[in-house]
Design a protein around this motif. Structure first.
Motif, short mmCIF file in Angstrom:
data_model
loop_
_atom_site.label_atom_id
_atom_site.label_comp_id
_atom_site.label_asym_id
_atom_site.label_seq_id
_atom_site.Cartn_x
_atom_site.Cartn_y
_atom_site.Cartn_z
N VAL A 119 38.64 37.71 48.78
CA VAL A 119 39.51 37.99 49.94
C VAL A 119 40.95 38.12 49.48
O VAL A 119 41.69 39.01 49.95
CB VAL A 119 39.38 36.86 50.99
N LEU A 120 41.38 37.24 48.56
CA LEU A 120 42.75 37.30 48.06
C LEU A 120 43.01 38.63 47.37
O LEU A 120 44.09 39.22 47.50
CB LEU A 120 43.01 36.15 47.08
N TRP A 121 42.01 39.15 46.62
CA TRP A 121 42.22 40.43 45.96
C TRP A 121 42.42 41.55 46.97
O TRP A 121 43.22 42.46 46.76
CB TRP A 121 41.06 40.75 45.03
N TRP A 122 41.69 41.48 48.08
CA TRP A 122 41.91 42.48 49.14
C TRP A 122 43.36 42.41 49.63
O TRP A 122 43.98 43.43 49.90
CB TRP A 122 40.95 42.24 50.30
N ILE A 123 43.88 41.19 49.76
CA ILE A 123 45.27 41.03 50.20
C ILE A 123 46.22 41.57 49.14
O ILE A 123 47.20 42.26 49.45
CB ILE A 123 45.57 39.55 50.50
N THR A 168 26.93 40.28 39.85
CA THR A 168 26.67 41.72 39.95
C THR A 168 27.41 42.35 41.10
O THR A 168 27.06 43.40 41.59
CB THR A 168 25.15 41.97 40.13
N GLY A 169 28.47 41.70 41.53
CA GLY A 169 29.17 42.21 42.70
C GLY A 169 30.12 43.34 42.40
O GLY A 169 30.77 43.84 43.30
N GLY A 170 30.24 43.72 41.13
CA GLY A 170 31.11 44.85 40.81
C GLY A 170 32.44 44.43 40.27
O GLY A 170 32.97 45.01 39.36
N ASP A 171 33.05 43.38 40.85
CA ASP A 171 34.33 42.88 40.37
C ASP A 171 34.09 41.64 39.54
O ASP A 171 33.34 40.75 39.94
CB ASP A 171 35.26 42.52 41.54
N THR A 172 34.75 41.55 38.39
CA THR A 172 34.62 40.36 37.57
C THR A 172 35.33 39.21 38.26
O THR A 172 36.52 39.28 38.51
CB THR A 172 35.26 40.59 36.18
N VAL A 173 34.63 38.15 38.54
CA VAL A 173 35.22 37.00 39.21
C VAL A 173 34.75 35.75 38.50
O VAL A 173 33.58 35.45 38.46
CB VAL A 173 34.79 36.91 40.69
N THR A 174 35.68 35.02 37.89
CA THR A 174 35.34 33.78 37.26
C THR A 174 35.93 32.64 38.04
O THR A 174 36.77 32.84 38.90
CB THR A 174 35.90 33.74 35.82
N ALA A 175 35.49 31.44 37.73
CA ALA A 175 36.01 30.28 38.47
C ALA A 175 37.49 30.14 38.24
O ALA A 175 37.94 29.80 37.17
CB ALA A 175 35.29 29.01 37.98
N GLY A 176 38.25 30.46 39.25
CA GLY A 176 39.70 30.36 39.16
C GLY A 176 40.36 31.56 38.58
O GLY A 176 41.52 31.54 38.25
N SER A 177 39.65 32.66 38.42
CA SER A 177 40.25 33.85 37.84
C SER A 177 40.29 34.99 38.85
O SER A 177 39.73 34.90 39.93
CB SER A 177 39.47 34.29 36.59
N ALA A 178 40.95 36.06 38.49
CA ALA A 178 41.15 37.16 39.42
C ALA A 178 40.05 38.18 39.31
O ALA A 178 39.51 38.43 38.25
CB ALA A 178 42.49 37.84 39.13
N PRO A 179 39.71 38.82 40.41
CA PRO A 179 38.75 39.92 40.35
C PRO A 179 39.31 41.08 39.56
O PRO A 179 40.52 41.28 39.50
CB PRO A 179 38.56 40.31 41.83
N THR A 180 38.43 41.85 38.94
CA THR A 180 38.86 43.04 38.24
C THR A 180 39.28 44.09 39.25
O THR A 180 38.55 44.35 40.20
CB THR A 180 37.72 43.60 37.38
N PRO A 181 40.45 44.70 39.11
CA PRO A 181 40.88 45.72 40.05
C PRO A 181 39.86 46.86 40.09
O PRO A 181 39.30 47.23 39.07
CB PRO A 181 42.23 46.19 39.47
N PRO A 182 39.63 47.43 41.26
CA PRO A 182 38.69 48.55 41.36
C PRO A 182 39.14 49.69 40.44
O PRO A 182 40.31 50.03 40.40
CB PRO A 182 38.77 48.95 42.84
N SER A 183 38.22 50.25 39.72
CA SER A 183 38.55 51.36 38.83
C SER A 183 38.26 52.68 39.52
O SER A 183 37.57 52.73 40.53
CB SER A 183 37.72 51.24 37.54
N SER A 184 38.79 53.72 38.95
CA SER A 184 38.61 55.03 39.57
C SER A 184 37.19 55.52 39.37
O SER A 184 36.50 55.13 38.46
CB SER A 184 39.58 56.03 38.95
#
Length: 489
Positions: free
Chosen positions: A205-209, A473-489
């Motif tokens: 959710v934070l990454w969406w923000i 397998t959600g597409g974005d790399t998300v680790t405990a306490g880390s940031a999701p990978t920005p969507p790529s083109s």
């Protein structure tokens, strides 16, 4: 998000938003209006900017609670956890000490409070104040969620009750719960697994923000230009210059020197930290920037995940070289000079002490008024001086937060290097257009950190679960306490 926009690097989007925000702010000033009756463009900019900040503040409470619990739990299987924590605290204090000395020196050299052009009529005590007693009292949670309520009356006498959260109390609660979960042992594993899962959801959710940051930048910067303009900045020109000179010295001189002393490339540090620095500048929130800061530490700098997931959240709440060192030091000297008060050696030592020890009072949220009033009250300076500086605070806060997150990313890298757990191959790897090392980069298998499975997981897009076998397998790399990978083109 339109595919054409997704192909534009996020950094470019933010920089374009900075330029557009300034331009729209200038246009809004030309349209006229006043503080009581702003024009339509000014209202639009204010609404966009305040909405972005509100969204960030909304996500901060669960982020603090979950991130701190997970960060403490992440160290439970690390044999040198106490040493890592001690080294982290030590380097937090060292950089804070250097920063506050720079702030004091600049205040004495530039003398921002002499002939400042600010009217004494602007002096007033702020609503939010800091003191050592209040700081100590705030460490005791009033309730489990750290909620506080305030009631105010409008001109018509109608009462409005607003809820807010106390970040310090949330941190204390999270530390207590995290330590308790570690001490409980196997019985707490389901709880810790739930906490890490919930943290991933909050981070998503934070990454969406965060993706709204370019839009928020337009509103925040445009409203700042409209509301304060260059006249107000001119009245506090020497003060503003002193603050930004101090911030530049810390970010581009002190931090690079520390990196170089520890055998780390200065260029790689500056380019690697840039994604977090630019978001911190826009969001004005270390906690809001924390996921990107942690991804910088792990993906760009090669800090092992088990350590980064502790050090970065901890730093986001306590390491504030901009807000808690440079700013209060120069501001205290400004107030003293403005009111004609002579400061002695003891006063400067007190300013230094408060900056090194009391930075947790800022608690990672936007603004540094609490830290400033804590410094002024400790030295015995009039709190009314805060009102003189509030006009340019949003503009200063951008640079302060950018400096904060630059340090929050660097210290874990320094400590990891000193402890021989830093993946140097990843640290020196080229950055992509999005500012991050290629997730497919595997590094040198012979480096200490390359043997650390969590760090490899963070880089490759897999996310080990509690037993080390799961994948995300959600597409974005998300680790405990880390940031999701920005969507790529």
């Amino acid at each position: 998000m339109p595919s054409a926009l997704r192909r534009i690097p996020f950094a470019v989007q933010v920089l374009a938003a900075l330029v557009l925000g300034v331009a729209l702010g200038v246009v809004a000033r030309q349209l006229g209006g006043s503080a009581d009756d702003p024009n339509w463009l000014a209202v639009t900019l204010d609404t966009i900017g305040s909405t972005f900040v509100t969204l960030l503040r909304t996500i901060v409470p669960p982020l603090i609670l979950l991130a701190v619990i997970s960060s403490i739990a992440s160290l439970r299987n690390v044999s040198n956890a106490a040493r890592l924590a001690g080294q982290t605290l030590l380097w937090f204090a060292i950089t804070a000490l250097v920063s506050v000395v720079i702030g004091i020196a600049l205040g004495l050299i530039i003398r921002p409070g002499v002939n400042s052009g600010v009217s004494p009529g602007g002096a007033e005590v702020p609503d939010t104040q800091g003191s050592w007693i209040a700081f100590l009292e705030s460490l005791v949670p009033a309730n489990f969620l750290g909620l506080t309520a305030s009631t105010s009356a409008d001109d018509a006498g109608a009462l409005t009750t607003a809820l807010d959260f106390n970040a310090l109390q949330l941190i204390v609660i999270a530390i207590a719960v995290g330590v308790a979960a570690v001490r409980v042992g196997a019985a707490a594993e389901p709880f810790l697994a739930f906490t890490q899962s919930a943290l991933k959801i909050v981070l998503k959710v934070l990454w969406w923000i965060i993706r709204l940051a370019p839009l928020g930048t337009v509103g925040l910067l445009g409203n700042a230009v409209y509301s304060y303009g260059w006249t107000t900045i001119g009245a506090l020109g020497r003060f503003t210059a002193a603050i930004y000179i101090g911030l530049v010295l810390v970010m581009f001189v002190v931090y690079p020197i520390l990196a170089r002393v520890h055998g780390l490339s200065v260029t790689k540090y500056l380019t690697g930290a840039w994604p977090a620095v630019q978001l911190g500048f826009v969001s004005r929130s270390s906690m809001g920037t924390m996921p990107v800061t942690e991804r910088v530490a792990e993906t760009n700098f090669g800090v092992p995940r088990h350590y980064a997931s502790f050090a970065v959240p901890f730093g986001a709440t306590t390491k504030m070289d901009g807000c808690a060192a440079i700013y209060p030091a120069i501001s205290a000297i400004f107030v003293a000079q403005f009111f004609g008060i002579q400061l002695g050696i003891t006063d400067y030592l007190l300013i230094t002490f408060v900056s090194v020890i009391g930075s947790a009072a800022t608690a990672g949220t936007t603004g540094a008024t609490v830290m400033l009033t804590l410094t002024l009250s400790t030295v015995g300076l009039p709190l009314e001086g805060v009102g003189l500086l509030l006009a340019v605070d949003p503009i200063l806060d951008m640079g302060r937060t950018a400096t904060n997150v630059a340090g929050q990313a660097l210290i874990p890298a320094i400590v990891a290097k000193r402890e021989n757990i830093l993946d140097l191959a990843r640290y020196n790897a080229p950055r992509g257009l999005d500012g991050f090392v290629d997730p497919e980069f595997s590094g040198d298998a012979d480096t200490p950190a390359a043997k650390d499975a969590p760090a490899a997981d963070a880089a490759s897009g897999t996310d080990a679960d509690a037993d080390g076998s799961g994948t995300d397998t959600g597409g974005d790399t998300v680790t405990a306490g880390s940031a999701p990978t920005p969507p790529s083109s």
